[in-house]
Design an enzyme around this catalytic site. Sequence first.
Site, PDB file in Angstrom:
ATOM      1  N   TYR A 138       0.859  -1.177   0.000  1.00  0.00           N
ATOM      2  CA  TYR A 138       0.000   0.000   0.000  1.00  0.00           C
ATOM      3  C   TYR A 138       0.896   1.228   0.000  1.00  0.00           C
ATOM      4  O   TYR A 138       1.446   1.596   1.042  1.00  0.00           O
ATOM      5  CB  TYR A 138      -0.864  -0.053   1.259  1.00  0.00           C
ATOM      6  CG  TYR A 138      -1.907   1.019   1.372  1.00  0.00           C
ATOM      7  CD1 TYR A 138      -3.158   0.847   0.790  1.00  0.00           C
ATOM      8  CD2 TYR A 138      -1.663   2.188   2.085  1.00  0.00           C
ATOM      9  CE1 TYR A 138      -4.143   1.817   0.922  1.00  0.00           C
ATOM     10  CE2 TYR A 138      -2.635   3.163   2.216  1.00  0.00           C
ATOM     11  CZ  TYR A 138      -3.867   2.973   1.636  1.00  0.00           C
ATOM     12  OH  TYR A 138      -4.842   3.935   1.770  1.00  0.00           O
TER      13      TYR A 138
ATOM     14  N   GLN B 144       1.268   4.797  -0.227  1.00  0.00           N
ATOM     15  CA  GLN B 144       0.683   6.145  -0.156  1.00  0.00           C
ATOM     16  C   GLN B 144       1.753   7.163   0.239  1.00  0.00           C
ATOM     17  O   GLN B 144       2.050   8.093  -0.508  1.00  0.00           O
ATOM     18  CB  GLN B 144      -0.462   6.140   0.845  1.00  0.00           C
ATOM     19  CG  GLN B 144      -1.161   7.482   0.972  1.00  0.00           C
ATOM     20  CD  GLN B 144      -2.398   7.379   1.848  1.00  0.00           C
ATOM     21  OE1 GLN B 144      -3.319   6.612   1.576  1.00  0.00           O
ATOM     22  NE2 GLN B 144      -2.421   8.139   2.917  1.00  0.00           N
ATOM     23  N   THR B 145       2.373   6.966   1.387  1.00  0.00           N
ATOM     24  CA  THR B 145       3.300   7.962   1.938  1.00  0.00           C
ATOM     25  C   THR B 145       4.509   8.190   1.030  1.00  0.00           C
ATOM     26  O   THR B 145       5.047   7.257   0.440  1.00  0.00           O
ATOM     27  CB  THR B 145       3.772   7.487   3.325  1.00  0.00           C
ATOM     28  OG1 THR B 145       2.623   7.201   4.101  1.00  0.00           O
ATOM     29  CG2 THR B 145       4.621   8.534   4.024  1.00  0.00           C
TER      30      THR B 145
ATOM     31  N   GLY C 197       5.155  -0.802   3.846  1.00  0.00           N
ATOM     32  CA  GLY C 197       5.620  -2.112   4.289  1.00  0.00           C
ATOM     33  C   GLY C 197       5.472  -3.128   3.172  1.00  0.00           C
ATOM     34  O   GLY C 197       4.482  -3.112   2.443  1.00  0.00           O
TER      35      GLY C 197
ATOM     36  N   ARG D 161       1.312   1.888  39.552  1.00  0.00           N
ATOM     37  CA  ARG D 161       1.741   2.023  38.147  1.00  0.00           C
ATOM     38  C   ARG D 161       1.273   0.828  37.317  1.00  0.00           C
ATOM     39  O   ARG D 161       0.978   0.967  36.133  1.00  0.00           O
ATOM     40  CB  ARG D 161       3.279   2.121  38.097  1.00  0.00           C
ATOM     41  CG  ARG D 161       3.815   3.410  38.701  1.00  0.00           C
ATOM     42  CD  ARG D 161       5.280   3.280  39.075  1.00  0.00           C
ATOM     43  NE  ARG D 161       6.144   3.098  37.933  1.00  0.00           N
ATOM     44  CZ  ARG D 161       7.378   2.563  37.988  1.00  0.00           C
ATOM     45  NH1 ARG D 161       7.860   2.142  39.159  1.00  0.00           N
ATOM     46  NH2 ARG D 161       8.107   2.444  36.914  1.00  0.00           N
TER      47      ARG D 161
ATOM     48  N   GLY E 145      16.103  -3.181  36.222  1.00  0.00           N
ATOM     49  CA  GLY E 145      17.217  -3.379  35.284  1.00  0.00           C
ATOM     50  C   GLY E 145      16.949  -4.491  34.291  1.00  0.00           C
ATOM     51  O   GLY E 145      17.197  -4.346  33.096  1.00  0.00           O
TER      52      GLY E 145
ATOM     53  N   GLU F 133      -1.363   4.339   9.986  1.00  0.00           N
ATOM     54  CA  GLU F 133      -2.838   4.397  10.020  1.00  0.00           C
ATOM     55  C   GLU F 133      -3.306   5.735  10.597  1.00  0.00           C
ATOM     56  O   GLU F 133      -4.348   5.801  11.247  1.00  0.00           O
ATOM     57  CB  GLU F 133      -3.410   3.246  10.866  1.00  0.00           C
ATOM     58  CG  GLU F 133      -3.198   1.877  10.298  1.00  0.00           C
ATOM     59  CD  GLU F 133      -4.117   1.568   9.132  1.00  0.00           C
ATOM     60  OE1 GLU F 133      -5.168   2.199   9.021  1.00  0.00           O
ATOM     61  OE2 GLU F 133      -3.719   0.722   8.319  1.00  0.00           O
TER      62      GLU F 133
ATOM     63  N   ASP G  37      -1.327   9.612  11.986  1.00  0.00           N
ATOM     64  CA  ASP G  37      -0.583  10.144  13.131  1.00  0.00           C
ATOM     65  C   ASP G  37      -1.584  10.472  14.247  1.00  0.00           C
ATOM     66  O   ASP G  37      -2.644  11.057  14.003  1.00  0.00           O
ATOM     67  CB  ASP G  37       0.161  11.412  12.671  1.00  0.00           C
ATOM     68  CG  ASP G  37       0.725  12.205  13.820  1.00  0.00           C
ATOM     69  OD1 ASP G  37       1.851  11.903  14.228  1.00  0.00           O
ATOM     70  OD2 ASP G  37       0.024  13.111  14.325  1.00  0.00           O
TER      71      ASP G  37
HETATM   72  C1  LIG Z   1       6.529   1.481  10.691  1.00  0.00           C
HETATM   73  C2  LIG Z   1       5.769   2.292   9.698  1.00  0.00           C
HETATM   74  C3  LIG Z   1       5.063   1.640   8.696  1.00  0.00           C
HETATM   75  C4  LIG Z   1       4.395   2.373   7.709  1.00  0.00           C
HETATM   76  N1  LIG Z   1       3.745   1.715   6.704  1.00  0.00           N
HETATM   77  C5  LIG Z   1       3.194   2.432   5.683  1.00  0.00           C
HETATM   78  C6  LIG Z   1       2.591   1.777   4.558  1.00  0.00           C
HETATM   79  O1  LIG Z   1       2.507   0.552   4.498  1.00  0.00           O
HETATM   80  N2  LIG Z   1       2.124   2.545   3.538  1.00  0.00           N
HETATM   81  C7  LIG Z   1       2.197   3.908   3.566  1.00  0.00           C
HETATM   82  O2  LIG Z   1       1.756   4.545   2.607  1.00  0.00           O
HETATM   83  N3  LIG Z   1       2.731   4.565   4.630  1.00  0.00           N
HETATM   84  C8  LIG Z   1       3.239   3.857   5.679  1.00  0.00           C
HETATM   85  N4  LIG Z   1       3.797   4.513   6.756  1.00  0.00           N
HETATM   86  C9  LIG Z   1       3.808   5.959   6.770  1.00  0.00           C
HETATM   87  C10 LIG Z   1       2.805   6.534   7.764  1.00  0.00           C
HETATM   88  O3  LIG Z   1       1.495   6.297   7.328  1.00  0.00           O
HETATM   89  C11 LIG Z   1       3.094   8.028   7.941  1.00  0.00           C
HETATM   90  O4  LIG Z   1       4.389   8.148   8.490  1.00  0.00           O
HETATM   91  C12 LIG Z   1       2.054   8.658   8.850  1.00  0.00           C
HETATM   92  O5  LIG Z   1       0.824   8.809   8.172  1.00  0.00           O
HETATM   93  C13 LIG Z   1       2.486  10.019   9.403  1.00  0.00           C
HETATM   94  O6  LIG Z   1       2.783  10.873   8.368  1.00  0.00           O
HETATM   95  P1  LIG Z   1       4.165  11.690   8.311  1.00  0.00           P
HETATM   96  O7  LIG Z   1       5.273  10.725   8.413  1.00  0.00           O
HETATM   97  O8  LIG Z   1       4.050  12.546   7.117  1.00  0.00           O
HETATM   98  O9  LIG Z   1       4.175  12.581   9.596  1.00  0.00           O
HETATM   99  P2  LIG Z   1       4.041  14.157   9.627  1.00  0.00           P
HETATM  100  O10 LIG Z   1       2.674  14.535   9.194  1.00  0.00           O
HETATM  101  O11 LIG Z   1       5.170  14.790   8.924  1.00  0.00           O
HETATM  102  O12 LIG Z   1       4.153  14.380  11.179  1.00  0.00           O
HETATM  103  C14 LIG Z   1       5.281  14.963  11.848  1.00  0.00           C
HETATM  104  C15 LIG Z   1       4.781  15.714  13.085  1.00  0.00           C
HETATM  105  O13 LIG Z   1       4.019  16.845  12.672  1.00  0.00           O
HETATM  106  C16 LIG Z   1       2.756  16.857  13.301  1.00  0.00           C
HETATM  107  N5  LIG Z   1       1.780  17.453  12.381  1.00  0.00           N
HETATM  108  C17 LIG Z   1       1.689  17.240  11.026  1.00  0.00           C
HETATM  109  N6  LIG Z   1       0.665  17.945  10.523  1.00  0.00           N
HETATM  110  C18 LIG Z   1       0.078  18.598  11.549  1.00  0.00           C
HETATM  111  C19 LIG Z   1      -1.055  19.475  11.685  1.00  0.00           C
HETATM  112  N7  LIG Z   1      -1.821  19.790  10.642  1.00  0.00           N
HETATM  113  N8  LIG Z   1      -1.357  19.956  12.910  1.00  0.00           N
HETATM  114  C20 LIG Z   1      -0.622  19.613  13.986  1.00  0.00           C
HETATM  115  N9  LIG Z   1       0.450  18.783  13.929  1.00  0.00           N
HETATM  116  C21 LIG Z   1       0.792  18.291  12.737  1.00  0.00           C
HETATM  117  C22 LIG Z   1       2.448  15.390  13.608  1.00  0.00           C
HETATM  118  O14 LIG Z   1       1.541  15.269  14.686  1.00  0.00           O
HETATM  119  C23 LIG Z   1       3.837  14.861  13.964  1.00  0.00           C
HETATM  120  O15 LIG Z   1       4.103  15.145  15.320  1.00  0.00           O
HETATM  121  C24 LIG Z   1       4.429   3.786   7.756  1.00  0.00           C
HETATM  122  C25 LIG Z   1       5.117   4.439   8.798  1.00  0.00           C
HETATM  123  C26 LIG Z   1       5.780   3.707   9.758  1.00  0.00           C
HETATM  124  C27 LIG Z   1       6.522   4.416  10.843  1.00  0.00           C
END
Ligand SMILES: Cc1cc2nc3c(=O)[nH]c(=O)nc-3n(C[C@H](O)[C@H](O)[C@H](O)COP(=O)(O)OP(=O)(O)OC[C@H]3O[C@@H](n4cnc5c(N)ncnc54)[C@H](O)[C@@H]3O)c2cc1C
Length: 667
Positions: free
Chosen positions: A138, A140-141, A180, A336, A404, A427, A429
């Site tokens: 999938y 997207q990112t 992934g 806790r 520890g 899924e 942030d």
């Molecule tokens: C282990 C792992 C597996 C993944 N698997 C997939 C996959 O299979 N397919 C795929 O397509 N993607 C995948 N991803 C990507 C994932 O979906 C994205 O990383 C996620 O949606 C967050 O987007 P970003 O990285 O752009 O974070 P960002 O949006 O850049 O976030 C960075 C920071 O900015 C903050 N922020 C951003 N916008 C705003 C706003 N408007 N207001 C306030 N705060 C904000 C966020 O809260 C965060 O603290 C995976 C990521 C990981 C870590």
Amino acid sequence: MQDGNGLDHLAGERAMAQFDLQAMKVYLAGGQREYEISTKMAQLVANDPVFSKEDRVRLARKDLYKNSLRKAGHAWKTILEKGLSEVEGLKLRHFVDEPTYTDLHWGMFIPAIKGQGTEEQQHKWLPLAYKMAIIGCYAQTELGHGSNVQGLETTATFDPTTDEFIMHSPTVTSTKWWPGGLGKASTHALVYARLITDKKDHGIHAFIAPIRSLEDHTPLPNVTVGDIGVKFGNGGYNTMDNGFLRFDHVRIPRENMLMRLATVTKDGKYVRSNKPRQLGYGAMVFVRQGIVIDASIYLSRAVTIAVRYSAVRRQFGNKDEPGELQVIQYRTQQSRLFPLLATAYAYRAVGFWMKSLYADVMKRLNDNDFSTLPEVHACTAGLKSITTSVTADGIEECRKLCGGHGFLCASGLPELYAAYVPACTYEGDNTILLLQVARFLLKTLSQVSKVRPVGTAAYLGNIKQLSTQNCKVSQGHDWLNTSVLLEAFEARSARQAAAVALRLAKGSGSEAEFQENTPELVESARAHCQLILVSKFIEQLQTGTPEGIRKQLEVLCYTYAFSQLIDNAGDFLATGYVTGNQIALAKEELKHMFDKIRPNAVALVDAFDHTDDYLGSALGRYDGDVYTHLYKGAFKESLNDTVVVDGYEEYLKPVLTQNLWAPHSKL
Ligand SMILES: Cc1cc2nc3c(=O)[nH]c(=O)nc-3n(C[C@H](O)[C@H](O)[C@H](O)COP(=O)(O)OP(=O)(O)OC[C@H]3O[C@@H](n4cnc5c(N)ncnc54)[C@H](O)[C@@H]3O)c2cc1C
């Protein structure tokens, strides 16, 4: 399950239990049939040496990944050979307990085709995907954008002369990054890209792009693809090949655009279908229900380890009792640990409720009734956010609760944390999701005089009463009333949401003002979700819980609600609904709950029914034989393969013999 000496070091703890353990196991599994399937699949995996997790944290990435491919292939072979049902197959993969490419293939690629593909497209792709003749991910990112999907840069430009889309990655930041299964395993990617026809940008759409040869697995021409690199922790999520992907004007047939919601005709016309967009909501609720149940499972694993170890571990003593005290006797340890135990139970109950929510959504979608969807969307987004954040923090807290030894990979906790913590990001942030909830709350409040709020937001219909009446608790036991507790959570949530809504209403309505208030908006969204969690735990308890376990569940429910109340006392006090004295009374009640949990603690974690194989922890062993296994475990460390360490001659001896500058020195 006992150790080699036949001793159950926790037998005394188990003898204290005051509830029907078997009934609790069945309850937590979700029913007798689910319990039987779980038990069978757990044993199947534990008895198969191919699925061993023994060396996972010690393996170099290449070996780790290769072994993960082996396990995924073996799991598939086992499913086919034994003719396992879909549910059994899912459980089997769950107990293999290793993030791998099949998670995305079954969990994202196939559901996306089902949700967004036409019947013809489903007919073409699903049979291939179901028999794993193709492997999908999938995508997207991108490097530059994740949360902001509208900012994605990959393009899919239609060429009517050849009836194809040209997939292209125009910038470095448009590189697909993170999917992934993309890095090394997938043959196909479900790519989200900007659809361009006749020079017009129609926004983000989904396309199935073949990326690797089905003959020899090499990348197809003009496709650049690979793994993005080592991730946090040993083992953990490193069994997954999160990947990067670039297209250099790669052509795919027009039919590879998923066209259930919009179509591009042969002559390049963009046509939106009349199918409602909300049709995909059922799948979303289903996925998020799984996330909440998963949160409960992960948290319950950490809590099982910490509770059993806390019952084994002894430190200090007091003059009233002989010997040292089990650390589980200490109030700080209980305060806790026991709320986390109660949280794992709460999330399981809420996961069960979400199952019925899913059934309700599907029924409504069938009847073209979309009225509850905004509320369902907000509720499930918020629950995903809260439960994954609390679980990740809870696993880390359990690590600290084990002192520890919790820091050793042999405890199972570092890897559990490393494998789980990305759930806070993928899924959606977690902060972004809470902001979506906050927008929903603002909208609901703005319409409250005209539109009666439904479902989990129904309490906002009583906003006037909740804003004026205060908590009536005057003695500790007044808190032992679920209506009193519910009203406290409702009043706090309603007042927090109303306060921030009022502040925004007084302003100009600009986006800058909204941004300025996002910390308070996130807090009010969190309050709303905490109310949902408490209320659904109570609701589940009141609907047909077997007699032999009801009392324990009640104790856990109060423990959960009181600890939420106390942890968020600042918010509750700031709304003016409760007084400092009422919070102090709740604290006393919480201690009484800890006393009730204490004799049942080990049995309550036994009820999660995690096998030693699944837990993978010397500290959390069923038999409590912690020290023998920690000690034995040290001899598996590769540094101990030789008694004198490799490197002694070149680098250690010159230091000890004062020969740092000798002519033969390698330093
Ligand atoms: C282990 C792992 C597996 C993944 N698997 C997939 C996959 O299979 N397919 C795929 O397509 N993607 C995948 N991803 C990507 C994932 O979906 C994205 O990383 C996620 O949606 C967050 O987007 P970003 O990285 O752009 O974070 P960002 O949006 O850049 O976030 C960075 C920071 O900015 C903050 N922020 C951003 N916008 C705003 C706003 N408007 N207001 C306030 N705060 C904000 C966020 O809260 C965060 O603290 C995976 C990521 C990981 C870590």
